[in-house]
Design an enzyme around this catalytic site. Structure first.
Site, PDB file in Angstrom:
ATOM      1  N   THR A   1       0.636 -12.658   7.484  1.00 56.73           N
ATOM      2  CA  THR A   1       0.658 -11.299   8.043  1.00 56.73           C
ATOM      3  C   THR A   1      -0.764 -10.719   8.042  1.00 56.73           C
ATOM      4  OG1 THR A   1       0.981 -10.257   5.898  1.00 56.73           O
ATOM      5  CG2 THR A   1       2.970 -10.937   7.081  1.00 56.73           C
TER       6      THR A   1
ATOM      7  N   LYS B   1      -2.979   1.830  -9.594  1.00 53.06           N
ATOM      8  CA  LYS B   1      -3.149   2.639 -10.812  1.00 53.06           C
ATOM      9  C   LYS B   1      -1.855   2.688 -11.613  1.00 53.06           C
ATOM     10  CE  LYS B   1      -6.671   5.640  -8.989  1.00 53.06           C
ATOM     11  NZ  LYS B   1      -6.850   6.731  -8.067  1.00 53.06           N
TER      12      LYS B   1
ATOM     13  N   ASP C   1       3.033  -1.917  -0.536  1.00 48.79           N
ATOM     14  CA  ASP C   1       1.853  -1.152  -0.983  1.00 48.79           C
ATOM     15  C   ASP C   1       1.630  -1.389  -2.471  1.00 48.79           C
ATOM     16  OD1 ASP C   1       1.212   0.023   1.493  1.00 48.79           O
ATOM     17  OD2 ASP C   1       2.883   1.418   1.243  1.00 48.79           O
TER      18      ASP C   1
ATOM     19  N   ASP D   1      -0.255 -10.056  -3.327  1.00 53.80           N
ATOM     20  CA  ASP D   1      -1.544 -10.614  -3.761  1.00 53.80           C
ATOM     21  C   ASP D   1      -2.036  -9.918  -5.025  1.00 53.80           C
ATOM     22  OD1 ASP D   1      -1.645  -8.285  -2.151  1.00 53.80           O
ATOM     23  OD2 ASP D   1      -3.817  -8.460  -2.048  1.00 53.80           O
TER      24      ASP D   1
ATOM     25  N   TYR E   1      -1.815  -8.118   6.538  1.00 51.32           N
ATOM     26  CA  TYR E   1      -2.228  -7.732   5.191  1.00 51.32           C
ATOM     27  C   TYR E   1      -2.624  -8.979   4.392  1.00 51.32           C
ATOM     28  CZ  TYR E   1      -2.644  -5.329   0.833  1.00 51.32           C
ATOM     29  OH  TYR E   1      -3.159  -4.815  -0.330  1.00 51.32           O
TER      30      TYR E   1
ATOM     31  N   GLU F   1      13.683  -6.567   7.368  1.00 51.60           N
ATOM     32  CA  GLU F   1      12.276  -6.604   6.928  1.00 51.60           C
ATOM     33  C   GLU F   1      11.828  -5.186   6.597  1.00 51.60           C
ATOM     34  OE1 GLU F   1       9.535  -9.354   8.666  1.00 51.60           O
ATOM     35  OE2 GLU F   1       7.812  -8.147   8.046  1.00 51.60           O
TER      36      GLU F   1
HETATM   37  C1  SAM Z   1       0.436  -3.107   2.649  1.00 50.42           C
HETATM   38  S1  SAM Z   1       1.407  -2.828   4.071  1.00 50.42           S
HETATM   39  C2  SAM Z   1       1.978  -4.458   4.496  1.00 50.42           C
HETATM   40  C3  SAM Z   1       2.467  -4.571   5.915  1.00 50.42           C
HETATM   41  C4  SAM Z   1       3.007  -5.935   6.353  1.00 50.42           C
HETATM   42  N1  SAM Z   1       4.225  -6.286   5.655  1.00 50.42           N
HETATM   43  C5  SAM Z   1       1.955  -7.020   6.175  1.00 50.42           C
HETATM   44  O1  SAM Z   1       2.165  -7.893   5.305  1.00 50.42           O
HETATM   45  O2  SAM Z   1       0.949  -6.991   6.897  1.00 50.42           O
HETATM   46  C6  SAM Z   1       2.866  -2.046   3.419  1.00 50.42           C
HETATM   47  C7  SAM Z   1       3.731  -1.419   4.501  1.00 50.42           C
HETATM   48  O3  SAM Z   1       4.914  -0.874   3.912  1.00 50.42           O
HETATM   49  C8  SAM Z   1       5.227   0.312   4.612  1.00 50.42           C
HETATM   50  N2  SAM Z   1       6.101   1.152   3.768  1.00 50.42           N
HETATM   51  C9  SAM Z   1       5.722   1.885   2.696  1.00 50.42           C
HETATM   52  N3  SAM Z   1       6.771   2.556   2.195  1.00 50.42           N
HETATM   53  C10 SAM Z   1       7.835   2.233   2.967  1.00 50.42           C
HETATM   54  C11 SAM Z   1       9.203   2.622   2.965  1.00 50.42           C
HETATM   55  N4  SAM Z   1       9.672   3.483   2.056  1.00 50.42           N
HETATM   56  N5  SAM Z   1      10.017   2.117   3.921  1.00 50.42           N
HETATM   57  C12 SAM Z   1       9.545   1.233   4.827  1.00 50.42           C
HETATM   58  N6  SAM Z   1       8.256   0.834   4.886  1.00 50.42           N
HETATM   59  C13 SAM Z   1       7.420   1.333   3.971  1.00 50.42           C
HETATM   60  C14 SAM Z   1       3.868   0.944   4.889  1.00 50.42           C
HETATM   61  O4  SAM Z   1       3.919   1.897   5.927  1.00 50.42           O
HETATM   62  C15 SAM Z   1       3.027  -0.278   5.234  1.00 50.42           C
HETATM   63  O5  SAM Z   1       3.030  -0.564   6.616  1.00 50.42           O
END
Ligand code: SAM
Length: 237
Positions: free
Chosen positions: A216, A147, A143, A179, A218, A69
């Site tokens: 989740t 933009k 993420d 989303d 998010y 994951e």
């Molecule tokens: C928008 S959040 C979604 C978190 C979770 N999957 C949820 O659905 O609630 C995106 C997550 O990806 C993580 N993330 C970003 N770049 C990453 C990377 N290079 N390796 C691992 N995780 C990363 C961020 O720290 C963040 O917690």
């Protein structure tokens, strides 16, 4: 002067997320101190594995299938999957330490024993996972980088998809939830280009969550704010 490596030899990889948020509660500090080292998947960081030797997954999970994951956030989905499917081992990667601490609390509460945690960037994990070792990967609400000039920071780009494809077994499943309509567009363009086929046959296949899904944090936020989830399933060709 622009550096392209760290003193350890690690490549200089841009990471635009957050490593730390609010001050951790004492209980969360304790989870990190007491549990994180025990749950380590092995020598992932550059300072302990400068030659990027592949890690051995057998001591972790024996003969079990291994899932990955990416960016598990608070870890609710990972713990849910681990409890539902005790016959697989799941590795989670997440650089945001507050999320890691939340996950560790959930692992304790669920008494899950089939989880390994790397508190860092999944690209480091890709370097050291054996080729064709992972049978399922989850990318849940990556993420969004809305933009246009930031789209190249998205996960669904060559920098991430090429090594992801390499560590997945033939026939492995990749699940992507998002989303953001433009993220759907980029995912459907880029993921098939990197060795996957999209498995949807009818709209319900991407409109409805997977049978074993748990929403989740998010996703809850997205739903509160009126955005629509998309659930995309791919298979490695
Ligand atoms: C928008 S959040 C979604 C978190 C979770 N999957 C949820 O659905 O609630 C995106 C997550 O990806 C993580 N993330 C970003 N770049 C990453 C990377 N290079 N390796 C691992 N995780 C990363 C961020 O720290 C963040 O917690």
């Amino acid at each position: 002067m622009k550096r392209d490596t760290h003193p350890s030899g690690a490549p200089w990889r841009n990471f635009y997320g957050r490593f730390k948020g609010k001050t951790l509660r004492p209980s969360q500090e304790a989870y990190l101190d007491e549990d994180l080292a025990k749950l380590s998947p092995g020598a992932v960081d550059w300072d302990v594995n400068p030659d990027r030797e592949a890690i051995d997954l057998k001591p972790l999970f024996g003969e079990k299938d291994v899932w990955l994951e990416i960016g598990f956030g608070g870890g609710e989905h990972m713990v849910h999957q681990a409890v539902q499917t005790p016959d697989v081992g799941i590795i989670g990667c997440e650089p945001f330490i507050n999320g890691v601490a939340m996950l560790l609390g959930k692992i304790r509460a669920a008494e899950a024993e089939n989880i390994a945690v790397y508190p860092g960037d999944v690209r480091n994990m890709f370097d050291v996972l054996p080729e064709a070792s992972i049978s399922r990967a989850f990318l849940l609400y990556p993420d969004p980088w809305p933009k246009k000039r930031h789209h190249r920071r998205r996960f669904v780009t060559q920098e991430y998809l090429t090594p992801l494809c390499k560590v997945l077994k033939k026939g492995a499943i990749l699940r992507v939830a998002t989303d953001i309509p433009d993220y759907v567009r980029q995912t459907l363009e880029e993921v098939p280009r990197h060795g996957f086929e999209w498995l949807a046959e009818r709209p319900a296949d991407w409109r409805e969550p997977w049978d074993d899904w748990i929403s989740t944090r998010y996703e809850q936020k997205a739903l509160r704010e009126g955005r629509v989830p998309h659930y995309l399933t791919f298979r490695k060709r």
